[in-house]
Design an enzyme around this catalytic site. Structure first.
Site, short mmCIF file in Angstrom:
data_model
loop_
_atom_site.label_atom_id
_atom_site.label_comp_id
_atom_site.label_asym_id
_atom_site.label_seq_id
_atom_site.Cartn_x
_atom_site.Cartn_y
_atom_site.Cartn_z
N LYS A 14 0.82 -1.22 0.00
CA LYS A 14 0.00 0.00 0.00
C LYS A 14 0.86 1.27 0.00
CE LYS A 14 -2.30 -1.07 3.81
NZ LYS A 14 -1.71 -2.38 4.18
N ARG A 89 -9.78 0.43 9.11
CA ARG A 89 -9.29 -0.92 9.43
C ARG A 89 -10.28 -1.71 10.26
NH1 ARG A 89 -3.34 0.21 9.00
NH2 ARG A 89 -2.18 -1.72 9.31
N ARG A 128 11.39 -6.58 4.78
CA ARG A 128 11.29 -5.14 5.09
C ARG A 128 11.88 -4.85 6.46
NH1 ARG A 128 5.46 -2.27 4.75
NH2 ARG A 128 5.29 -2.76 6.95
N ARG A 134 11.33 -0.46 11.50
CA ARG A 134 10.05 -0.48 12.20
C ARG A 134 10.02 -1.61 13.22
NH1 ARG A 134 4.93 0.18 8.24
NH2 ARG A 134 4.03 -1.01 9.97
N ARG A 146 0.01 -9.31 13.40
CA ARG A 146 -0.60 -8.26 12.57
C ARG A 146 -1.48 -8.89 11.49
NH1 ARG A 146 4.49 -5.30 10.70
NH2 ARG A 146 3.12 -3.97 9.50
P1 AMP Z 1 0.65 0.37 8.90
O1 AMP Z 1 1.76 1.38 8.73
O2 AMP Z 1 -0.58 0.70 8.10
O3 AMP Z 1 1.12 -1.04 8.70
O4 AMP Z 1 0.20 0.47 10.44
C1 AMP Z 1 1.09 0.16 11.48
C2 AMP Z 1 0.33 -0.02 12.78
O5 AMP Z 1 -0.33 1.22 13.12
C3 AMP Z 1 -0.78 -1.05 12.74
O6 AMP Z 1 -0.30 -2.37 12.97
C4 AMP Z 1 -1.68 -0.56 13.87
O7 AMP Z 1 -1.12 -0.91 15.12
C5 AMP Z 1 -1.59 0.94 13.72
N1 AMP Z 1 -2.65 1.47 12.81
C6 AMP Z 1 -2.46 2.01 11.58
N2 AMP Z 1 -3.64 2.37 11.04
C7 AMP Z 1 -4.59 2.01 11.93
C8 AMP Z 1 -6.01 2.09 11.95
N3 AMP Z 1 -6.70 2.57 10.91
N4 AMP Z 1 -6.65 1.63 13.06
C9 AMP Z 1 -5.98 1.14 14.13
N5 AMP Z 1 -4.65 1.02 14.17
C10 AMP Z 1 -3.95 1.46 13.09
#
Ligand code: AMP
Length: 191
Positions: A14, A89, A128, A134, A146
């Protein structure tokens, strides 16, 4: 104005594709994950309240994330469009999102899901993790959590957009440019 929800499991691509779409269509891009990581790095109160969820690979509370999006939407209602990456999400987030968008005269035009099999997601995230820095990419059990959280709480959000006739599945396997071309074809078809 085009408002695109870019959807898919962790590691589906994404962020990579959002950066390219942003450039091509002059869209704004918000990644809730990036906003949350920035809040954590800046040690804000919001960041502190979300840090533990993220390090476990769990979702941050809906109310906090919905507030982040509501602020963003308020200040981005007058542009070519937006890419929402990593949001919504949960079904609760999707429902709140419709209301937030409607308040500012906006709507989601399309949800594009990058479809990638689970084992490929794990493989990509492990790779990654070697370079991203991260914490949530760094060990396999957090990565698997996750994906489990995605399957349990997030995958169902696709149904919300299917019911509105806004869902398009995109094959997320191939080169970055091949996948990008598939996304562009889907976006060009929405007018
Ligand atoms: P991402 O960068 O999209 O992989 O998000 C990393 C982490 O941020 C996720 O594993 C969640 O812990 C948190 N996170 C990101 N977006 C959301 C969301 N829309 N709702 C809840 N937690 C989120």
């Amino acid at each position: 104005m085009k408002n695109i929800v870019l959807f898919g499991g962790p590691g589906a691509g994404k962020g990579t594709q959002a950066a390219k779409l942003k450039e091509k269509y002059s869209l704004n891009h918000i990644s809730t994950g990036e906003v949350i990581r920035a809040e954590i790095a800046a040690e804000t109160e919001l960041g502190k309240s979300m840090k533990d969820y993220i390090s476990r690979g769990e979702l941050a509370p809906d109310a906090l994330v919905i507030d982040i999006i509501a602020d963003y939407v308020k200040s981005h209602s007058d542009c070519a469009g937006n890419i929402f990456d990593g949001f919504p999400r949960t079904t609760a987030q999707a429902e709140a999102f419709d209301k937030i968008m409607a308040r500012d005269g906006m709507k989601v035009d399309v949800m594009l899901e990058l479809v990638v099999p689970e084992e490929e997601l794990v493989k990509r995230l492990m790779l990654r993790g070697e370079v991203s820095g991260r914490a949530d990419d760094a060990n396999e059990s957090v990565i698997r959590n996750r994906i489990a959280v995605y399957n349990a709480q997030t995958a169902v959000v696709a149904e919300f957009y299917k019911a509105q006739g806004k869902y398009v599945a995109i094959d997320g396997i191939g080169t970055i440019d091949e996948i990008f071309d598939r996304l562009c074809a889907a976006i060009d078809a929405i007018e």
